[in-house]
Enzyme design. Structure first.
Site, PDB file in Angstrom:
ATOM      1  N   ILE A 207      -1.706  -2.256   1.679  1.00 51.30           N
ATOM      2  CA  ILE A 207      -1.318  -0.852   1.738  1.00 51.30           C
ATOM      3  C   ILE A 207      -1.528  -0.371   3.167  1.00 51.30           C
ATOM      4  CG2 ILE A 207      -1.657   1.451   0.793  1.00 51.30           C
ATOM      5  CD1 ILE A 207      -2.846   0.180  -1.677  1.00 51.30           C
ATOM      6  N   THR A 213      -3.923  -9.560  -0.916  1.00 57.91           N
ATOM      7  CA  THR A 213      -4.036 -10.912  -1.475  1.00 57.91           C
ATOM      8  C   THR A 213      -2.658 -11.564  -1.638  1.00 57.91           C
ATOM      9  OG1 THR A 213      -6.129 -10.422  -2.562  1.00 57.91           O
ATOM     10  CG2 THR A 213      -4.839 -12.231  -3.477  1.00 57.91           C
ATOM     11  N   ASP A 266      -5.403   6.694   0.686  1.00 60.20           N
ATOM     12  CA  ASP A 266      -5.588   5.939  -0.548  1.00 60.20           C
ATOM     13  C   ASP A 266      -6.587   6.762  -1.349  1.00 60.20           C
ATOM     14  OD1 ASP A 266      -5.486   3.979  -2.404  1.00 60.20           O
ATOM     15  OD2 ASP A 266      -6.309   2.391  -1.158  1.00 60.20           O
ATOM     16  N   LYS A 298     -13.616   1.162   3.495  1.00 63.89           N
ATOM     17  CA  LYS A 298     -12.882   2.222   2.808  1.00 63.89           C
ATOM     18  C   LYS A 298     -13.850   3.210   2.166  1.00 63.89           C
ATOM     19  CE  LYS A 298      -8.955   1.475   0.821  1.00 63.89           C
ATOM     20  NZ  LYS A 298      -8.022   0.821  -0.108  1.00 63.89           N
TER      21      LYS A 298
END
Lengths: 500, 500
Positions: A207, A213, A266, A298
């Site tokens: 993102i 992954t 996010d 994050k």
């Protein structure tokens, strides 16, 4: 309505706009004139079998005749169109669910029905980027309460396909990103599947990071599989590592993630709905979620992590999942590689038990695999990590990994990028700080994840003593332009790695 | 950076995207490959004199050669380009102000510097529609406090040109829309300027309504004037009615309004900043703001209106304006016409003191002109409306109106649309309710304001007794498609006008 006059002949233009539906019509086109269409009007385009919504660009050259119509590649693909086919254009009926988006903008609480209508219209492709961005922003900044997050998650699960497995226990794991290089998932799948559990892992692409992954695994194998193909792989091998996008699990998520990427945000609600809807739609029953905490990860504080943990477990429960959240150290990158190819190299070293395999990556993977083994109830409390270690050491995890890759269609060895530059210490001292965000940005500027082999090979970790002129990291890029662009950024930021 | 390899030859494609900057490059173009550009990447395009940011669409047909570059019309205009010119493309430097937008999304309070950086980048064209939509949404729903609204307003004033008049008192008025047909502004300008005050009125086009003042006045005269031309008109006639867009007053507002239109929202903070920044930049000193209140008006309750009044006056004061807010009846449309041409017809009837001039429109215009005369201090308290009435009745307001139109370049009589259908009552009774929003939507579906002569001619007002089959209103449209589309909506909504 005079439907017959709104039929136009399709002409291939070959304009690639990524996912955006654009329709091209000549300014003298009868449908433009009679329907009052103007540039950027959103209109409905239909052929015998499909129907989409697209934004109009008006052509005032001879690229199209007045009775012709062109489409962006994305729009043409969705209509499954053939040359010279006749297309019908019509006004877009009002999108009723936008009234719910406006209500959310004005801080109202939405219920399941409202979220369901919004998500359905998003999956249909009826929302423009402006609408999507407003929806995401209105839901960000803790503006969704726990009931709303549960409602959104359920709506996202219902919007796509759902997998069912003939297994009582289906495990999965997820990491709330932010740590460059922290590619434990493929290792966990290999260990857990080798042990005998079922782990049908669908992953997202990056993102806001230099690799997701799916990006990393795509270096080694095919990750774009149909639902049927996924079923075949998992039934044969007990696990998979595929991209969740084409599997049509929670398809709204894939649309929303593109906008979040453009905004570089996010938010909590979307994050929870995104993670849990994918897990539930994939048919999982037991899920371990890893939240790394660090100043530049994050999630920046244990307090925030504890709240997120509580929300993930509550919403997980509301959608029928058994969720265990673990909070881990997020102060620095994990492993050596940052970027798809470089991370793939790390993974293979761990699986092959090589001497120079990154130990931090290995330890994390063993811990998470152990948690999953324990959550499944197959292994007693406190014995998970030990069991995982045995499976890895025996070579069974590597065998399983290769078997899954082959079942997914190929196993390809990673190849380094052609352009590189070594970045060395400008003084001696101790590595005090590695900025996860800045090092991720540097890897992105070098081209990752679009350029698979671009990224960073990190040579140091926190607390290490280093000499002046010692190698800190190597920047890799597929083009000179990208390498220079990353170097520009590096030269303007002297706090990517701090030595004192 | 290898700048020389990023030079491409411009080819005219003739693609009209409204205001959106789009750049077209071939997939085999060396700059695409060496810089790692992909579809929808935002990149910087420069020629010798200008520089813009545009979103990339990738061409995979023979529309362009690999060494050619195409632009949407908007982008080509901004670069003031000529055929075969050489353009340079480069990576877009990171947009630093987006970190402030993210902070706002996460509910942080922003200061003047943050708003100033955001607004500067918006005016530069560096924000995509996704970024703009997020900024607007993050600021909506009362998420800006009064300090922030003042800061945003100041930033918007500073972002464009500012007019200065050799007058101590410069008056202006504004209506917080939502009432179809309520076109008092041109009347107020004519009356006040005829009286001798200076009123350099810049107006917006419709945001979510079937007509803005600029749309309506464009039927009768030119409204797109340069700053120099505006100066000349106002110095000669004491007033003008021009579109604020090309005057480059508060240019960020014009960008933001397009996104608000797409979202169909008009939030308090943006509304206040929009209105007051335009007034201050236009050099006004005394401003009357009209807030119509009604169940289906933009402002639905007196409570909300009182709060808005207080905020408008506080922010007005913070940016150096004397603001008086009046709260008026907003329960139904004003006048008979809804849509640019039909409203222009109403205005002319009032100015010419015609017997069938809509009295409600006339009374409102006189009241507002009176308030402005009093606020200026030229007329004693309670005598404004009376004075305004005399000016109108004498014919001096009409003379002034014509003189201003001619000074703006033309006076054109309005012409009705070619297609129409009369909508009649299906029973006898009393007009109980007219839904402002639905009647506005109906006018928009008929084509207003893009189709100037489209809209509604209303024959009834609240409280009137009517017979079965009596004419309620006439729908006008410039195309049959639009007329049918409006009729579809009307047939599906039986509560546009309620008779009991």
């Amino acid at each position: 309505m005079e439907q017959h006059s709104n039929n136009l002949k399709y002409k291939h233009l070959g304009i690639y706009t990524q996912n955006e539906n654009v329709v091209y019509m000549h300014k003298d086109c009868h449908a433009c004139i009679s329907e009052g269409f103007e540039a950027l009007t959103r209109i409905r385009i239909s052929n015998a079998s499909h129907s989409i919504v697209a934004s109009l660009n008006v052509i005032n050259s001879d690229m199209l005749l007045p009775n012709e119509i062109g489409l962006s590649d994305a729009a043409a693909n969705k209509l499954n169109i053939s040359q010279n086919e006749t297309l019908n254009v019509s006004h877009l009926e009002p999108i009723e669910s936008l009234s719910h988006v406006r209500a959310k903008i004005y801080n109202q609480k939405l219920d399941y029905n409202a979220y369901s209508q919004i998500i359905t219209d998003i999956v249909e492709g009826d929302y423009s980027n402006i609408h999507l961005s407003a929806f995401i922003t209105a839901c960000a900044g803790e503006r969704m309460d726990i009931d709303e997050i549960s409602a959104l998650t359920k709506a996202m699960i219902a919007s796509g396909k759902q997998l069912n497995w003939d297994q009582e226990i289906v495990v999965d794991k997820h990491c709330i990103g932010g740590l460059p290089g922290n590619r434990t998932t493929p290792l966990v799948v290999a260990i857990v599947a080798a042990y005998g559990l079922t782990m049908p892992k669908t992953s997202s692409r990056a993102i806001t990071s230099p690799a997701g992954t799916a990006d990393t695994m795509e270096v080694l194998t095919n990750v774009t599989l149909s639902l049927e193909e996924i079923k075949t792989v998992v039934e044969k091998e007990g696990g998979c590592f595929v991209w969740g996008g084409t599997a049509q699990l929670s398809p709204a998520d894939d649309v929303l993630i593109k906008i979040e990427k453009a905004l570089d945000i996010d938010s909590e609600g979307q994050l929870i709905a995104s993670v849990l809807s994918k897990k539930a739609a994939a048919g999982s029953t037991h899920v371990v979620i890893d939240i790394p905490v660090g100043e530049t990860a994050k999630v920046r504080s244990t307090g925030i992590a504890q709240k997120l943990k509580s929300h993930l477990e509550t919403v997980g429960n509301a959608v029928g999942l058994i969720v265990k959240v673990v909070i881990t150290d997020g102060t620095q990158p994990v492993g050596r590689g940052i970027g798809p190819t470089l991370e793939a190299i790390d993974i293979l070293k761990v699986l092959k038990n090589e001497g120079d395999a990154p130990n931090d990556l290995k330890e994390r993977a063993l811990f998470l695999a152990g948690e999953l083994l324990e959550l499944s109830g197959k292994i007693g409390k406190g014995k998970g990590t030990e069991t995982a270690k045995e499976v890895l050491k025996s070579g069974k995890a590597y065998e399983k990994f290769l078997a899954i890759c082959k079942a997914q269609g190929r196993f390809t060895l990673p190849v380094l990028a052609p352009h590189k530059v070594e970045i060395k210490a400008d003084k001696s001292g101790v590595i005090k700080r590695i900025d996860n965000r800045k090092i991720a940005k540097l890897a992105k500027l070098s081209g990752a994840p679009q350029s698979k082999s671009a990224g960073i090979l990190l040579n140091v970790h926190l607390g290490e003593k280093i000499e002046n002129n010692q190698l800190l990291y190597t920047l890799y890029a597929e083009s000179k332009g990208e390498l220079n662009y990353a170097l520009d950024y590096k030269n303007n930021h002297n706090d990517i790695i701090t030595i004192i």
